[in-house]
Design a protein around this motif. Structure first.
Motif, PDB file in Angstrom:
ATOM      1  N   LEU A  33     145.419  57.068  15.339  1.00  0.00           N
ATOM      2  CA  LEU A  33     146.422  58.130  15.468  1.00  0.00           C
ATOM      3  C   LEU A  33     147.334  57.889  16.661  1.00  0.00           C
ATOM      4  O   LEU A  33     148.562  58.052  16.569  1.00  0.00           O
ATOM      5  N   LEU A  34     146.749  57.492  17.774  1.00  0.00           N
ATOM      6  CA  LEU A  34     147.518  57.236  18.983  1.00  0.00           C
ATOM      7  C   LEU A  34     148.437  56.024  18.810  1.00  0.00           C
ATOM      8  O   LEU A  34     149.626  56.078  19.125  1.00  0.00           O
ATOM      9  N   ALA A  35     147.888  54.947  18.270  1.00  0.00           N
ATOM     10  CA  ALA A  35     148.648  53.702  18.140  1.00  0.00           C
ATOM     11  C   ALA A  35     149.791  53.818  17.137  1.00  0.00           C
ATOM     12  O   ALA A  35     150.874  53.281  17.365  1.00  0.00           O
ATOM     13  N   PHE A  36     149.562  54.517  16.038  1.00  0.00           N
ATOM     14  CA  PHE A  36     150.585  54.581  14.997  1.00  0.00           C
ATOM     15  C   PHE A  36     151.601  55.700  15.228  1.00  0.00           C
ATOM     16  O   PHE A  36     152.593  55.786  14.512  1.00  0.00           O
ATOM     17  N   GLU A  37     151.378  56.518  16.244  1.00  0.00           N
ATOM     18  CA  GLU A  37     152.370  57.536  16.592  1.00  0.00           C
ATOM     19  C   GLU A  37     153.667  56.881  17.047  1.00  0.00           C
ATOM     20  O   GLU A  37     154.764  57.331  16.710  1.00  0.00           O
ATOM     21  N   SER A  38     153.551  55.781  17.795  1.00  0.00           N
ATOM     22  CA  SER A  38     154.748  55.071  18.240  1.00  0.00           C
ATOM     23  C   SER A  38     155.466  54.416  17.054  1.00  0.00           C
ATOM     24  O   SER A  38     156.690  54.305  17.048  1.00  0.00           O
ATOM     25  N   GLU A  39     154.712  53.998  16.065  1.00  0.00           N
ATOM     26  CA  GLU A  39     155.309  53.462  14.825  1.00  0.00           C
ATOM     27  C   GLU A  39     156.145  54.541  14.151  1.00  0.00           C
ATOM     28  O   GLU A  39     157.279  54.304  13.733  1.00  0.00           O
ATOM     29  N   ALA A  40     155.591  55.737  14.059  1.00  0.00           N
ATOM     30  CA  ALA A  40     156.312  56.851  13.436  1.00  0.00           C
ATOM     31  C   ALA A  40     157.599  57.151  14.206  1.00  0.00           C
ATOM     32  O   ALA A  40     158.650  57.383  13.600  1.00  0.00           O
ATOM     33  N   ALA A  41     157.528  57.118  15.527  1.00  0.00           N
ATOM     34  CA  ALA A  41     158.715  57.373  16.339  1.00  0.00           C
ATOM     35  C   ALA A  41     159.763  56.276  16.136  1.00  0.00           C
ATOM     36  O   ALA A  41     160.958  56.558  16.035  1.00  0.00           O
ATOM     37  N   MET A  42     159.299  55.034  16.035  1.00  0.00           N
ATOM     38  CA  MET A  42     160.214  53.907  15.875  1.00  0.00           C
ATOM     39  C   MET A  42     160.975  53.973  14.553  1.00  0.00           C
ATOM     40  O   MET A  42     162.164  53.700  14.497  1.00  0.00           O
ATOM     41  N   ILE A  43     160.268  54.367  13.488  1.00  0.00           N
ATOM     42  CA  ILE A  43     160.916  54.365  12.172  1.00  0.00           C
ATOM     43  C   ILE A  43     161.504  55.722  11.801  1.00  0.00           C
ATOM     44  O   ILE A  43     162.163  55.856  10.777  1.00  0.00           O
ATOM     45  N   GLY A  44     161.233  56.737  12.622  1.00  0.00           N
ATOM     46  CA  GLY A  44     161.797  58.057  12.377  1.00  0.00           C
ATOM     47  C   GLY A  44     161.153  58.797  11.222  1.00  0.00           C
ATOM     48  O   GLY A  44     161.786  59.613  10.563  1.00  0.00           O
TER      49      GLY A  44
ATOM     50  N   LEU B 280     137.758  54.678  16.547  1.00  0.00           N
ATOM     51  CA  LEU B 280     138.799  53.894  15.886  1.00  0.00           C
ATOM     52  C   LEU B 280     139.868  54.800  15.286  1.00  0.00           C
ATOM     53  O   LEU B 280     141.063  54.499  15.351  1.00  0.00           O
ATOM     54  N   TYR B 281     139.426  55.924  14.726  1.00  0.00           N
ATOM     55  CA  TYR B 281     140.377  56.859  14.121  1.00  0.00           C
ATOM     56  C   TYR B 281     141.288  57.477  15.185  1.00  0.00           C
ATOM     57  O   TYR B 281     142.500  57.594  14.987  1.00  0.00           O
ATOM     58  N   GLN B 282     140.721  57.836  16.322  1.00  0.00           N
ATOM     59  CA  GLN B 282     141.542  58.389  17.401  1.00  0.00           C
ATOM     60  C   GLN B 282     142.546  57.351  17.911  1.00  0.00           C
ATOM     61  O   GLN B 282     143.708  57.672  18.180  1.00  0.00           O
ATOM     62  N   LEU B 283     142.104  56.096  18.014  1.00  0.00           N
ATOM     63  CA  LEU B 283     143.005  55.018  18.413  1.00  0.00           C
ATOM     64  C   LEU B 283     144.099  54.838  17.368  1.00  0.00           C
ATOM     65  O   LEU B 283     145.271  54.645  17.703  1.00  0.00           O
TER      66      LEU B 283
ATOM     67  N   MET C 282     146.044  47.502  15.686  1.00  0.00           N
ATOM     68  CA  MET C 282     146.422  48.578  16.605  1.00  0.00           C
ATOM     69  C   MET C 282     145.940  48.262  18.015  1.00  0.00           C
ATOM     70  O   MET C 282     144.849  47.738  18.207  1.00  0.00           O
ATOM     71  N   ILE C 283     146.821  48.595  18.955  1.00  0.00           N
ATOM     72  CA  ILE C 283     146.536  48.421  20.377  1.00  0.00           C
ATOM     73  C   ILE C 283     146.852  49.744  21.065  1.00  0.00           C
ATOM     74  O   ILE C 283     147.893  50.358  20.805  1.00  0.00           O
ATOM     75  N   HIS C 284     145.970  50.177  21.941  1.00  0.00           N
ATOM     76  CA  HIS C 284     146.224  51.392  22.719  1.00  0.00           C
ATOM     77  C   HIS C 284     147.549  51.215  23.457  1.00  0.00           C
ATOM     78  O   HIS C 284     147.802  50.146  24.044  1.00  0.00           O
ATOM     79  N   PRO C 285     148.409  52.233  23.460  1.00  0.00           N
ATOM     80  CA  PRO C 285     149.717  52.103  24.119  1.00  0.00           C
ATOM     81  C   PRO C 285     149.662  51.640  25.572  1.00  0.00           C
ATOM     82  O   PRO C 285     150.563  50.927  26.029  1.00  0.00           O
ATOM     83  N   ASP C 286     148.621  51.979  26.305  1.00  0.00           N
ATOM     84  CA  ASP C 286     148.513  51.564  27.707  1.00  0.00           C
ATOM     85  C   ASP C 286     148.253  50.063  27.869  1.00  0.00           C
ATOM     86  O   ASP C 286     148.342  49.540  28.984  1.00  0.00           O
ATOM     87  N   TYR C 287     147.902  49.391  26.777  1.00  0.00           N
ATOM     88  CA  TYR C 287     147.532  47.976  26.847  1.00  0.00           C
ATOM     89  C   TYR C 287     148.491  47.075  26.064  1.00  0.00           C
ATOM     90  O   TYR C 287     148.198  45.905  25.850  1.00  0.00           O
TER      91      TYR C 287
END
Length: 148
Positions: free
Chosen positions: A19-30, A14-17, A82-87
């Motif tokens: 980090l992966l899922a919220f990385e796109s959030e960080a990119a979106m909000i800068g 869950l922790y690895q997911l 959180m959803i895996h980016p591939d899904y």
């Protein structure tokens, strides 16, 4: 795919997911000042008992999504959707939010997201959540709190 309760042994995945899922959030909000990215795996492990966490598994048993909720004073606190980016863009986040509605059909649900997270806000509004307040953090980020 199935939604089932997560167990403490699921925390590393869950922790690895997270980090992966919220990385796109960080990119979106800068900004990397996203609470989910600031948490350590040990903090996630310690906090696990404070939440009812549900995982979404694919047909092979791989965790591809999750959500957590807990009863708070007068409402259900919903978090770490959180959803895996591939899904993504397959309706899976809606399924997880709907699961919370099944578990707590008559309760008021509350969640928050960054005001810059337009896609999240749109999803939450689609699922019946409405903004009721905003809060600006010392980091400069603003968060919108939503209720259903």
């Amino acid at each position: 795919m199935r939604i089932i309760p997560a167990d403490i042994k699921d925390v590393p995945k869950l922790y690895q997911l997270q980090l992966l899922a919220f990385e796109s959030e960080a990119a979106m909000i800068g900004s990397r000042d996203v609470p989910a990215l600031q948490e350590t795996e040990e903090e996630a492990r310690r906090d696990f008992a404070n939440w009812d966490t549900f995982k979404l598994e694919d047909d092979d048993g791989t965790i591809i999504g999750a959500i957590r909720c807990r009863q708070d004073t007068g409402f259900i606190d919903v978090g770490r959707l959180m959803i895996h980016p591939d899904y993504r863009r397959c309706g899976l986040a809606q399924k997880l939010l709907a699961e919370v509605d099944v578990l707590y059909p008559d309760a008021v649900k509350e969640l928050y997201t960054c005001t810059k997270s337009w896609s999240n806000i749109k999803l939450y509004e689609k699922m019946g959540y409405r903004a009721y307040k905003e809060h600006r953090e010392d980091s400069g980020l603003s968060f919108v709190y939503m209720r259903k």
